[in-house]
Design a protein around this motif. Structure first.
Motif, PDB file in Angstrom:
ATOM      1  N   PRO A  39     -34.970   1.253   8.123  1.00 46.05           N
ATOM      2  CA  PRO A  39     -35.709   2.376   9.319  1.00 46.05           C
ATOM      3  C   PRO A  39     -37.100   2.647   8.972  1.00 46.05           C
ATOM      4  O   PRO A  39     -37.351   2.830   7.688  1.00 46.05           O
ATOM      5  N   GLY A  40     -38.067   2.223   9.701  1.00 41.91           N
ATOM      6  CA  GLY A  40     -39.296   2.492   9.518  1.00 41.91           C
ATOM      7  C   GLY A  40     -40.037   1.315   8.794  1.00 41.91           C
ATOM      8  O   GLY A  40     -41.090   1.294   8.592  1.00 41.91           O
ATOM      9  N   GLY A  41     -39.428   0.273   8.428  1.00 41.42           N
ATOM     10  CA  GLY A  41     -39.718  -0.730   7.404  1.00 41.42           C
ATOM     11  C   GLY A  41     -40.011  -2.028   8.407  1.00 41.42           C
ATOM     12  O   GLY A  41     -39.647  -2.262   9.826  1.00 41.42           O
ATOM     13  N   HIS A  42     -40.254  -3.183   7.764  1.00 39.08           N
ATOM     14  CA  HIS A  42     -40.417  -4.353   8.495  1.00 39.08           C
ATOM     15  C   HIS A  42     -39.273  -5.489   7.871  1.00 39.08           C
ATOM     16  O   HIS A  42     -38.623  -5.028   6.767  1.00 39.08           O
ATOM     17  N   PRO A  43     -38.962  -6.419   8.745  1.00 39.37           N
ATOM     18  CA  PRO A  43     -37.706  -7.190   8.100  1.00 39.37           C
ATOM     19  C   PRO A  43     -38.148  -8.070   6.883  1.00 39.37           C
ATOM     20  O   PRO A  43     -39.358  -8.393   6.520  1.00 39.37           O
ATOM     21  N   VAL A  44     -37.066  -8.065   6.021  1.00 43.50           N
ATOM     22  CA  VAL A  44     -37.020  -8.589   4.687  1.00 43.50           C
ATOM     23  C   VAL A  44     -36.039  -9.870   4.675  1.00 43.50           C
ATOM     24  O   VAL A  44     -34.841  -9.544   5.182  1.00 43.50           O
ATOM     25  N   PHE A  45     -36.625 -10.970   4.268  1.00 44.45           N
ATOM     26  CA  PHE A  45     -35.719 -12.095   4.155  1.00 44.45           C
ATOM     27  C   PHE A  45     -34.469 -11.868   3.437  1.00 44.45           C
ATOM     28  O   PHE A  45     -34.550 -11.467   2.183  1.00 44.45           O
ATOM     29  N   LEU A  46     -33.420 -12.120   3.850  1.00 44.14           N
ATOM     30  CA  LEU A  46     -32.039 -12.118   2.918  1.00 44.14           C
ATOM     31  C   LEU A  46     -31.790 -13.614   2.410  1.00 44.14           C
ATOM     32  O   LEU A  46     -31.471 -13.885   1.204  1.00 44.14           O
ATOM     33  N   ILE A  47     -31.534 -14.269   3.394  1.00 46.23           N
ATOM     34  CA  ILE A  47     -30.773 -15.674   2.876  1.00 46.23           C
ATOM     35  C   ILE A  47     -31.062 -16.676   4.118  1.00 46.23           C
ATOM     36  O   ILE A  47     -31.264 -16.315   5.229  1.00 46.23           O
ATOM     37  N   GLN A  48     -31.018 -18.161   3.856  1.00 49.39           N
ATOM     38  CA  GLN A  48     -30.899 -18.992   4.702  1.00 49.39           C
ATOM     39  C   GLN A  48     -29.718 -20.001   4.564  1.00 49.39           C
ATOM     40  O   GLN A  48     -29.492 -20.239   3.404  1.00 49.39           O
ATOM     41  N   LEU A  49     -29.125 -20.410   5.672  1.00 52.80           N
ATOM     42  CA  LEU A  49     -27.882 -21.142   5.638  1.00 52.80           C
ATOM     43  C   LEU A  49     -28.341 -22.447   6.449  1.00 52.80           C
ATOM     44  O   LEU A  49     -29.310 -22.388   7.350  1.00 52.80           O
ATOM     45  N   VAL A  50     -28.122 -23.658   5.747  1.00 58.65           N
ATOM     46  CA  VAL A  50     -28.567 -24.983   6.330  1.00 58.65           C
ATOM     47  C   VAL A  50     -27.434 -25.882   6.761  1.00 58.65           C
ATOM     48  O   VAL A  50     -27.557 -26.629   7.860  1.00 58.65           O
ATOM     49  N   LYS A  51     -26.397 -25.980   5.981  1.00 58.67           N
ATOM     50  CA  LYS A  51     -25.292 -26.991   6.095  1.00 58.67           C
ATOM     51  C   LYS A  51     -24.110 -26.324   6.996  1.00 58.67           C
ATOM     52  O   LYS A  51     -23.762 -25.139   6.985  1.00 58.67           O
ATOM     53  N   SER A  52     -23.604 -27.368   7.742  1.00 60.22           N
ATOM     54  CA  SER A  52     -22.499 -26.995   8.510  1.00 60.22           C
ATOM     55  C   SER A  52     -21.168 -26.458   7.658  1.00 60.22           C
ATOM     56  O   SER A  52     -20.997 -26.844   6.600  1.00 60.22           O
ATOM     57  N   GLY A  53     -20.642 -25.120   8.184  1.00 56.74           N
ATOM     58  CA  GLY A  53     -19.665 -24.741   7.649  1.00 56.74           C
ATOM     59  C   GLY A  53     -20.074 -23.893   6.152  1.00 56.74           C
ATOM     60  O   GLY A  53     -19.240 -23.521   5.426  1.00 56.74           O
ATOM     61  N   GLU A  54     -21.510 -23.815   5.928  1.00 56.15           N
ATOM     62  CA  GLU A  54     -21.790 -23.137   4.620  1.00 56.15           C
ATOM     63  C   GLU A  54     -21.455 -21.708   4.525  1.00 56.15           C
ATOM     64  O   GLU A  54     -21.786 -20.899   5.359  1.00 56.15           O
ATOM     65  N   VAL A  55     -21.208 -21.460   3.050  1.00 57.33           N
ATOM     66  CA  VAL A  55     -20.852 -19.987   2.933  1.00 57.33           C
ATOM     67  C   VAL A  55     -21.750 -19.675   1.669  1.00 57.33           C
ATOM     68  O   VAL A  55     -21.637 -20.087   0.784  1.00 57.33           O
TER      69      VAL A  55
END
Lengths: 111, 113
Positions: A39-55
């Motif tokens: 709240p009141g902040g800016h978006p911060v990157f958490l994670i990127q997923l690239v592969k099909s079915g990736e967990v």
């Protein structure tokens, strides 16, 4: 045009309960990213997923990318008050530099 | 190191006036993005700069909006003849070439009276 739909819009949980937000794209994505905005902040990157079915897991957060690379989910186990914020998914199509953001899910946690 | 900075943090203007919003990306980042976020809403893509390539202006909502990036670093978003519907938070993000992670600045909250 290309769209990324995200549900639910809001989620109000009791501390300790689990939380899940879902993203669905109208087209196949080359990758998907997740961001958190306090709240009141800016978006911060958490994670990127690239592969099909990736967990991928980050402590209590579990991120999944669907087999068809059109949907993704973020699951938080045993929510804490520090998890409060809006979670956005953002998909990239082909080699485009443009990220298509979902509308976000706002998480509220009752202590 | 220093993150993305934006100025001013808040801007209140009268309808019809022009405004300039500034973004200083992370040093060395060649990609720069502008987004608009209305209250409680998602991020609306406005414009994208990558190095010396022609910018992607496909998200600019009208010809009142323009942006430039001088020397491949600082960017300015200009809104001419502001309207009340322009009121929003304007976010800038940068990323390094070949990397996908976008680093966001704190945003400029624009209020048009």
């Amino acid at each position: 045009g290309q769209q990324v739909m995200q549900i639910p819009q809001y989620q109000h949980v009791q501390e300790g309960e689990d939380f899940t937000t879902y993203c669905n794209s109208s087209t196949t994505l080359s990758n998907i990213q997740w961001y958190k905005q306090r709240p009141g902040g800016h978006p911060v990157f958490l994670i990127q997923l690239v592969k099909s079915g990736e967990v991928k897991k980050q402590k209590r957060l579990t991120f999944q990318f669907g087999e068809a690379k059109k949907n993704s989910s973020l699951h938080i186990t045993a929510t804490q008050t520090t998890d409060v914020g809006t979670y956005f998914c953002a998909g990239r199509v082909d080699s485009s530099y443009k990220l298509i953001f979902g509308s976000g899910t706002r998480l509220l946690v009752r202590p | 190191g220093a993150g993305v900075s934006q100025s001013p943090s808040n801007k209140v203007t009268e309808k019809g006036k022009d405004v300039e919003l500034r973004c200083d990306p992370i040093s060395g980042h060649t990609a720069l993005y502008w987004y608009r976020q209305s209250l409680g809403q998602g991020l609306e893509f406005l414009i994208y700069f990558q190095g010396n390539s022609a910018p992607d202006k496909s998200g600019l909502p009208s010809d009142r909006f323009s942006a430039e990036r001088t020397g491949g670093s600082v960017s300015t978003l200009t809104i001419q003849r502001t309207q009340q519907e322009d009121s929003a938070v304007y976010l800038c993000a940068s990323s390094s070439i070949g990397a996908d992670t976008q680093y966001f600045g704190p945003g400029t909250r624009l209020t048009v009276l």
